[in-house]
Structure formats: structure tokens, C-alpha cells
Design an enzyme around this catalytic site. Structure first.
Site, PDB file in Angstrom:
ATOM      1  N   THR A  18      -2.343 -29.731  14.007  1.00 16.01           N
ATOM      2  CA  THR A  18      -2.862 -28.374  13.801  1.00 16.01           C
ATOM      3  C   THR A  18      -4.248 -28.423  13.173  1.00 16.01           C
ATOM      4  OG1 THR A  18      -0.577 -27.691  13.373  1.00 16.01           O
ATOM      5  CG2 THR A  18      -2.275 -26.110  12.832  1.00 16.01           C
ATOM      6  N   ARG A  22      -3.607 -36.377  10.417  1.00 14.01           N
ATOM      7  CA  ARG A  22      -2.973 -36.573   9.111  1.00 14.01           C
ATOM      8  C   ARG A  22      -1.932 -37.671   9.200  1.00 14.01           C
ATOM      9  NH1 ARG A  22      -2.306 -30.355   6.995  1.00 14.01           N
ATOM     10  NH2 ARG A  22      -4.525 -29.922   7.233  1.00 14.01           N
ATOM     11  N   SER A 113      -5.022 -31.524   3.275  1.00 16.12           N
ATOM     12  CA  SER A 113      -4.749 -30.165   2.834  1.00 16.12           C
ATOM     13  C   SER A 113      -3.708 -30.078   1.730  1.00 16.12           C
ATOM     14  CB  SER A 113      -4.339 -29.335   4.045  1.00 16.12           C
ATOM     15  OG  SER A 113      -4.273 -27.991   3.687  1.00 16.12           O
ATOM     16  N   HIS A 114      -2.601 -29.412   2.025  1.00 15.51           N
ATOM     17  CA  HIS A 114      -1.571 -29.142   1.020  1.00 15.51           C
ATOM     18  C   HIS A 114      -0.572 -30.292   0.909  1.00 15.51           C
ATOM     19  CE1 HIS A 114      -0.483 -27.941   5.020  1.00 15.51           C
ATOM     20  NE2 HIS A 114       0.773 -28.138   4.722  1.00 15.51           N
ATOM     21  N   LYS A 126     -10.715 -34.472   9.356  1.00 16.22           N
ATOM     22  CA  LYS A 126     -10.950 -33.336  10.249  1.00 16.22           C
ATOM     23  C   LYS A 126     -12.406 -33.401  10.695  1.00 16.22           C
ATOM     24  CE  LYS A 126      -9.961 -30.046   7.119  1.00 16.22           C
ATOM     25  NZ  LYS A 126      -9.685 -28.698   6.609  1.00 16.22           N
ATOM     26  N   ASP A 278      -5.055 -24.684  -2.619  1.00 15.09           N
ATOM     27  CA  ASP A 278      -4.389 -25.920  -2.202  1.00 15.09           C
ATOM     28  C   ASP A 278      -5.293 -27.147  -2.346  1.00 15.09           C
ATOM     29  OD1 ASP A 278      -6.147 -25.274  -0.168  1.00 15.09           O
ATOM     30  OD2 ASP A 278      -4.893 -26.194   1.374  1.00 15.09           O
ATOM     31  N   ASP A 280      -7.395 -28.802  -0.458  1.00 16.39           N
ATOM     32  CA  ASP A 280      -8.793 -28.751  -0.014  1.00 16.39           C
ATOM     33  C   ASP A 280      -9.429 -27.377  -0.159  1.00 16.39           C
ATOM     34  OD1 ASP A 280      -7.154 -27.779   2.013  1.00 16.39           O
ATOM     35  OD2 ASP A 280      -8.538 -28.343   3.592  1.00 16.39           O
ATOM     36  N   ASP A 282      -8.709 -24.288   0.926  1.00  7.88           N
ATOM     37  CA  ASP A 282      -8.808 -23.223   1.933  1.00  7.88           C
ATOM     38  C   ASP A 282      -7.649 -22.232   1.876  1.00  7.88           C
ATOM     39  OD1 ASP A 282      -7.002 -25.006   2.999  1.00  7.88           O
ATOM     40  OD2 ASP A 282      -8.091 -25.377   4.859  1.00  7.88           O
ATOM     41  N   ARG A 283      -6.574 -22.601   1.198  1.00  9.07           N
ATOM     42  CA  ARG A 283      -5.449 -21.660   1.095  1.00  9.07           C
ATOM     43  C   ARG A 283      -5.502 -20.896  -0.220  1.00  9.07           C
ATOM     44  NH1 ARG A 283      -0.030 -24.261   3.607  1.00  9.07           N
ATOM     45  NH2 ARG A 283      -0.989 -25.104   5.478  1.00  9.07           N
ATOM     46  N   THR A 345      -1.187 -20.493  15.845  1.00  7.48           N
ATOM     47  CA  THR A 345      -1.377 -21.064  14.509  1.00  7.48           C
ATOM     48  C   THR A 345      -2.487 -22.110  14.539  1.00  7.48           C
ATOM     49  OG1 THR A 345       0.901 -20.673  13.902  1.00  7.48           O
ATOM     50  CG2 THR A 345      -0.222 -22.434  12.723  1.00  7.48           C
ATOM     51  N   GLU A 364      -3.625 -15.861   8.050  1.00  9.04           N
ATOM     52  CA  GLU A 364      -2.404 -16.521   8.506  1.00  9.04           C
ATOM     53  C   GLU A 364      -1.348 -16.410   7.427  1.00  9.04           C
ATOM     54  OE1 GLU A 364      -3.134 -20.166  11.208  1.00  9.04           O
ATOM     55  OE2 GLU A 364      -4.262 -20.486   9.382  1.00  9.04           O
ATOM     56  N   GLU A 365      -0.092 -16.407   7.880  1.00  8.29           N
ATOM     57  CA  GLU A 365       1.028 -16.345   6.941  1.00  8.29           C
ATOM     58  C   GLU A 365       1.062 -17.565   6.024  1.00  8.29           C
ATOM     59  OE1 GLU A 365       3.300 -18.906   7.418  1.00  8.29           O
ATOM     60  OE2 GLU A 365       2.200 -19.506   9.207  1.00  8.29           O
ATOM     61  N   SER A 366       0.439 -18.664   6.462  1.00 10.94           N
ATOM     62  CA  SER A 366       0.486 -19.907   5.705  1.00 10.94           C
ATOM     63  C   SER A 366      -0.556 -19.922   4.578  1.00 10.94           C
ATOM     64  CB  SER A 366       0.287 -21.096   6.645  1.00 10.94           C
ATOM     65  OG  SER A 366      -0.919 -20.953   7.358  1.00 10.94           O
ATOM     66  N   LYS A 377     -10.703 -20.967   6.643  1.00 10.32           N
ATOM     67  CA  LYS A 377     -10.091 -20.080   5.674  1.00 10.32           C
ATOM     68  C   LYS A 377     -10.605 -20.475   4.292  1.00 10.32           C
ATOM     69  CE  LYS A 377      -5.708 -22.645   5.729  1.00 10.32           C
ATOM     70  NZ  LYS A 377      -5.772 -23.503   6.934  1.00 10.32           N
ATOM     71  N   ARG A 497       9.806 -24.384  11.412  1.00 13.69           N
ATOM     72  CA  ARG A 497       9.453 -23.169  10.681  1.00 13.69           C
ATOM     73  C   ARG A 497      10.101 -21.983  11.386  1.00 13.69           C
ATOM     74  NH1 ARG A 497       5.916 -25.349   7.257  1.00 13.69           N
ATOM     75  NH2 ARG A 497       4.001 -26.379   7.933  1.00 13.69           N
TER      76      ARG A 497
HETATM   77  C1  G16 Z   1      -3.457 -25.836   8.777  1.00 19.05           C
HETATM   78  C2  G16 Z   1      -4.179 -24.944   9.715  1.00 19.05           C
HETATM   79  C3  G16 Z   1      -3.631 -23.550   9.606  1.00 19.05           C
HETATM   80  C4  G16 Z   1      -2.145 -23.557   9.823  1.00 19.05           C
HETATM   81  C5  G16 Z   1      -1.497 -24.513   8.867  1.00 19.05           C
HETATM   82  C6  G16 Z   1      -0.003 -24.700   9.092  1.00 19.05           C
HETATM   83  O1  G16 Z   1      -3.703 -25.453   7.469  1.00 19.05           O
HETATM   84  O2  G16 Z   1      -5.556 -24.908   9.432  1.00 19.05           O
HETATM   85  O3  G16 Z   1      -4.292 -22.760  10.533  1.00 19.05           O
HETATM   86  O4  G16 Z   1      -1.623 -22.285   9.645  1.00 19.05           O
HETATM   87  O5  G16 Z   1      -2.081 -25.778   9.008  1.00 19.05           O
HETATM   88  O6  G16 Z   1       0.207 -25.323  10.272  1.00 19.05           O
HETATM   89  P1  G16 Z   1       1.619 -25.879  10.687  1.00 19.05           P
HETATM   90  O7  G16 Z   1       2.533 -24.683  10.665  1.00 19.05           O
HETATM   91  O8  G16 Z   1       1.397 -26.428  12.058  1.00 19.05           O
HETATM   92  O9  G16 Z   1       2.049 -26.884   9.669  1.00 19.05           O
HETATM   93  P2  G16 Z   1      -4.155 -26.501   6.388  1.00 19.05           P
HETATM   94  O10 G16 Z   1      -4.323 -25.700   5.134  1.00 19.05           O
HETATM   95  O11 G16 Z   1      -3.019 -27.485   6.335  1.00 19.05           O
HETATM   96  O12 G16 Z   1      -5.420 -27.093   6.912  1.00 19.05           O
END
Ligand code: G16
Length: 544
Positions: A18, A22, A113-114, A126, A278, A280, A282-283, A345, A364-366, A377, A497
Site C-alpha cells: 500500500t 516494508r 510508518s506505524h 517509499k 505515527d 513518520d 502522516d497519521r 485505500t 482515510e479511516e486509517s 497525509k 480488516r
Molecule cells: C498507508 C497508506 C494509507 C493506508 C494505510 C493502511 O498508510 O498510505 O493510504 O490507508 O497504509 O493500509 P492497509 O490497510 O493496506 O494496511 P501509512 O501510514 O502506513 O503509510
């Protein structure tokens, strides 16, 4: 200057997910693993020789070592100049900002990220393009194809760069400039928000702000912006020093992993406003005094109040949300007469809409919210947006959200994650579910009638690219939905999910526990997808 060409062999598992590639740290430390992926990026790019690249990461374990390798490879591949964040630090939104400000050809951001960090944690790479946003699928696919056949990479023999010392130096024929990680980003924030009004609020003595950086990248950004520029008391930012293992925590701003902040915000006499970001940066998670704001509601509230904020005072061009995100923002868009876009997503899908001016706010919901100010983001941007609204409206967070529900209705929403399922089992579950879809329309599940059942497919309205199999949706005639997809960001097994949503226009039924309000759909989800039977799990790992 000695450029070495090193012979290598492809790895079969370098398909970006996504958001970039990773993997666990030991995988990235495997001989030539990082180098292969970085060389594959350079191999698929055109016309970057002599131009500028942005480089930085979230400070997690292996960040500094990876930066030294990438600098030497950039020099060997003919990059003109690299701007690298001090200490190797650049939050994802700051990297996007710096790419755009310097008209760089792209950026390499090192983050998972998280996901947790440390020697046994995760690492990630990335690539962002010249608009400052995540590389679109056609670029990530090309990189992946290249990783399958790569047989050599180039690297300069050179001393390591002192990443802690601001200033310029040369590496072979390339310039390396170590830049202040925060300055450009903070400057951009000042152009969007009313800093003096926010300062009045946070220094008024009757408003308490609490920002938990979870020992991740936003620490230095939050301290500079909230404590130094806006005058919030020292200590407003907690866990503000980025650590390579995030202090052993899970840098994911949700109700489960940001538990210290949640405990603070749900205590008696809690602060007025709490936020977390989070790994990095962005969340974001937004919490009022004893009141959690879902990311989907947050997007809707920001959209409805955008004209109170200087950077958006002329209104929005449109709103975009990812498919599993609740439809709360759609109701705002409808009322304001705006277009609303539903994308798969992944933030990369917002890039075109932002570039051509079709959307101004995205979410996004995330726990991701952002706008056209960058192409990622942006966690602290969302916090500042909320603070600006609070400074204007002078009401508690809870009152603002409840008023929002009274105007637009409440979209009850929850996500249930089943982490670390065996990949085969997860794939079987999705395949069996997909096979059922054609027969579901018009049938009853529980007491609800299925209005549509499909696997989400998206045609980008700008470049007409098509992305298929982006999540199974079952929609009911009353507007409620259950959505299923497998995460594209995990590194161990699979994560299922399940996204649950129902709409409640009746004010007297607002404000219930979402798990209670959504109980029928939680049951339907298990029955239709056979979650317990196929995975052996009787409850989710994380509920948000
Ligand atoms: C990334 C993407 C987001 C996505 C999230 C969750 O976030 O940039 O757009 O909503 O992953 O993705 P998944 O449901 O596939 O785990 P981040 O913050 O991890 O870069």
C-alpha cells in the site's frame, strides 16, 4: 572518486505494498537487499541526472545506515544534489513539502510508518515523485519488475556524511545538503493556519493541549510548532524524542496503541484537546475531553468548518475519501454542493485529484487526513486544523462533533483488524467471499437487505488507470455497509480488516458505543465471511 559496479542477484519479494516496500529489519540488512531496491528505483526513472533528490526518514533503527548507502548510490547514479534532513529525520509530510518547495525530481522516504521499529522491527522505503506524493502504481510496478531482473548496482566509495551537522558538502560530483528537518514544513503551516489565534487559545490558561509524539518523528516538529512558535507550555508534547525503537512502543495513533494519551484524555479533568501521530508523522488521532473523534468524522468536521481556516477560507474544490472510510464526508460534500470522490485505500490514489484541483481535502479511516498543501497525509496539519477551528468556535471538541451529527446525521463506524492470520487462510476467506458476491444482491442478511455486493474497482478520473480488487463491499438498502480487505502494509502473515458502518439520522440515537450500534453488522460480517470458522479467531486483535 571511485564508482563501483557490484554484481547482484534479484530478490523475489520486493513488491511494494500500500505504501512502499516494508520488511523486517533483518531482511533489509541482507546483503544487497536495500541496494537492489534503490538501484531499481534509479533504473526506472528518466532524466534525473544532475537534479535534486530529497532524502530522510522517521528515525527508526537502520535509518542512518540506509541513508549513508543511498547517498553513495545516488552519487554513483548521477544525482546532482541530495537534500537530507538533519539526523536523517524528515517526516513524510515534511518530505513532501521539501520535494515541492525545491522542485526536486523525487524523494526517498525511509519509514515503515506505524509498524514497530528496532532491530527486530520493521523498516521501509517509499519513493515519492516530483509532485511530492507517493509514486503511482505504474511507477511502483515498474520498480517491482526491475527488482525481478536486476543484476548490478552502482555505489561510490566514499566516507560517511555527518548527518547531524547542517550545511553543504560534496560526495563525488554530488552535493549533499543537510537541512533543518522542520523549518520548511513549519513555514508552510504558517501560511495555512491562523497562528496568532491558535496562540491566544493555547496560552489563554483555560485550554490544555496534549500532543503525544509516541517517540516517533513528529517530536521535533511538534515541539517547534506547538511549544516554541505557538507558546504552549513546555511538556505539551510528550514522548517527543524520536527513538530508534519508538521506546518499545507501537507508533500507531489509535485507541489501542496510543494508550497513554487515551488514559490522559479519558481521566477526570482531562485536557481539552489531545492528539497523537505515527512513526513518520502522516497519521493523526484526535481526542477531546473524554471524547474520541473517529478519523472519518474528523474529515467531515474539517470539511464542514474549512472556511474558518485561512488556507481554506475560499472553500473547497472537492473532497476525497478512501472507499472503506465512512460516508460522513459525503454528506458534507452534498450539502456544500461539492464533488466527493471515493478511491481505493492508499494515499497515492489522491495524487491526481489533488494535482488537477478536483479535491482539496482528503481522508482515510486509517487516521489519515490531508489537503492539497502537500501530497501526503499530514498528522500535525490535522492537529493545527482542529486547533484553528477550536480557536474560532470556542467550543469543546465534543460539542462541535455532536452539533455536526445533529446537522448531518451520525455515521457509526468501526474497523476490526485480525492481525497475523496465516496468509493462506486469509486468501481463502477472501476468495470464498468473492465467490458469494454475485448471489448476494437482494438477499437478506440478518434483518437487512443487500443493495449491492461487489469487489471495489476504481477508474482514476484523471488518467483513466484502473485498479481492481480493492476490497469487498456489501451495502444494504438503508445505507449501511460492511467492507472486507487484506492490509497491504503488514509484514507478518496477513491482516484482515473489516470495516463496519451504519447511518443514524435520529439525534436521540446519537453517541452510543459504536460496538453496540454496529452489533448487527459485526454478526453479519462474521456469518457472511466465516471469519471465526476460517481463521480460528473469535475476536479482532485491534478495534478502532
Ligand atoms: C498507508 C497508506 C494509507 C493506508 C494505510 C493502511 O498508510 O498510505 O493510504 O490507508 O497504509 O493500509 P492497509 O490497510 O493496506 O494496511 P501509512 O501510514 O502506513 O503509510
Amino acid at each position: 572518486m571511485n564508482i563501483r559496479t557490484v554484481l547482484t542477484q534479484p530478490f523475489s519479494d520486493q513488491k511494494p505494498g500500500t505504501s512502499g516496500l516494508r520488511k523486517q529489519v533483518p531482511t533489509f540488512q541482507t546483503r544487497n537487499y536495500l541496494e537492489n531496491f534503490i538501484q531499481s528505483i534509479f533504473d526506472v526513472l528518466d532524466n534525473y541526472q544532475g537534479k535534486t533528490l530529497i532524502l530522510g526518514g522517521d528515525g527508526r533503527y537502520y535509518n542512518r545506515q540506509a541513508i549513508q548507502i543511498i547517498l553513495k548510490m545516488a552519487a554513483a547514479n548521477g544525482v546532482g544534489k541530495v537534500l537530507v534532513g538533519q539526523g536523517g529525520i524528515l517526516s513524510t509530510p515534511a518530505a513532501s513539502c521539501v520535494i515541492r518547495k525545491n522542485q526536486a525530481f523525487g524523494g526517498i522516504i525511509l519509514s515503515a510508518s506505524h509498524n514497530p521499529g528496532g532491530p527486530d522491527g520493521d523498516f521501509g522505503v517509499k519513493y515519492n515523485t516530483e509532485n511530492g506524493g507517493p509514486a503511482p502504481e505504474k511507477v511502483t510496478s515498474a520498480i517491482y519488475e526491475r527488482t525481478k531482473v536486476i543484476d548490478q548496482y552502482k555505489i561510490l566509495d566514499s566516507e560517511d556524511v555527518n548527518l547531524d551537522q547542517l550545511g553543504s558538502l560534496t560526495m563525488g560530483e554530488m552535493t549533499v545538503e543537510v537541512i533543518d528537518s522542520v523549518a520548511d514544513y513549519a513555514e508552510l503551516m504558517q501560511t495555512l493556519f491562523d497562528f496568532s489565534k491558535i496562540k491566544e487559545l493555547v496560552t489563554s490558561g483555560h485550554f490544555k493541549l496534549c500532543m503525544d509524539s509516541l517517540h516517533a518523528v513528529t517530536g521535533p516538529y511538534a515541539k517547534r510548532i506547538f511549544e516554541e512558535m505557538l507558546g504552549a507550555p513546555a511538556g505539551t508534547v510528550t514522548n517527543g524524542v524520536p527513538l530508534e525503537d519508538f521506546g518499545g512502543g507501537h507508533p500507531d495513533p489509535n485507541l489501542v496503541y496510543a494508550h497513554d494519551l487515551v488514559d490522559t484524555m479519558f481521566a477526570p479533568n482531562a485536557p481539552d484537546f489531545g492528539a497523537a501521530s505515527d512513526g513518520d508523522g502522516d497519521r493523526n488521532m484526535i481526542v477531546g475531553n473524554n471524547f474520541f473523534v473517529t478519523p472519518s468524522d474528523s474529515l467531515a468536521v474539517l470539511a464542514a468548518n474549512a472556511t474558518l481556516v485561512p488556507g481554506y477560507k475560499d472553500g473547497l474544490a472537492g473532497i476525497a475519501r478512501s472507499m472503506p472510510t465512512s460516508q460522513a464526508a459525503d454528506r458534507v460534500a452534498e450539502k456544500l454542493g461539492l464533488d466527493c470522490y471515493e478511491t481505493p485505500t492508499g494515499w497515492k490514489f489522491f495524487g491526481n485529484l489533488l494535482d488537477v484541483g478536483k479535491a482539496t481535502l482528503c481522508g482515510e479511516e486509517s487516521f489519515g487526513t490531508g489537503s492539497n498543501h502537500v501530497r501526503e497525509k499530514d498528522g500535525l496539519w490535522a492537529v493545527l486544523f482542529w486547533l484553528n477551528i477550536l480557536a474560532e468556535r470556542q467550543q469543546p471538541v465534543e460539542a462541535i462533533v455532536k452539533e455536526h451529527w445533529a446537522t448531518y446525521g451520525q455515521n457509526y463506524y468501526s474497523r476490526h483488524d485480525y492481525e497475523g492470520i496465516e496468509t493462506d487462510k486469509a486468501n481463502t476467506l477472501m476468495e470464498q467471499l468473492r465467490a458469494k458476491l454475485p448471489s448476494l444482491k437482494g438477499t437478506q442478511l440478518g434483518t437487512y437487505t443487500v443493495d449491492y455486493a461487489d469487489d471495489f474497482s476504481y477508474t482514476d478520473p484523471v488518467d483513466s488507470s484502473v485498479s481492481q480488487k480493492q476490497g469487498v463491499r456489501i451495502g444494504f438498502t438503508d445505507g449501511s455497509r460492511v467492507v472486507f480487505r487484506l492490509s497491504g502494509t503488514g509484514t507478518k502473515g496477513a491482516t484482515l480488516r473489516v470495516y463496519l458502518e451504519s447511518y443514524e439520522p435520529d439525534t436521540s440515537k446519537h453517541g452510543q458505543d459504536p460496538q453496540v450500534a454496529l452489533a448487527d453488522f459485526i454478526k453479519i460480517a462474521d456469518e457472511v465471511a466465516q471469519i471465526q470458522t476460517l481463521t480460528g479467531r473469535d475476536k479482532p486483535t485491534v478495534i478502532t
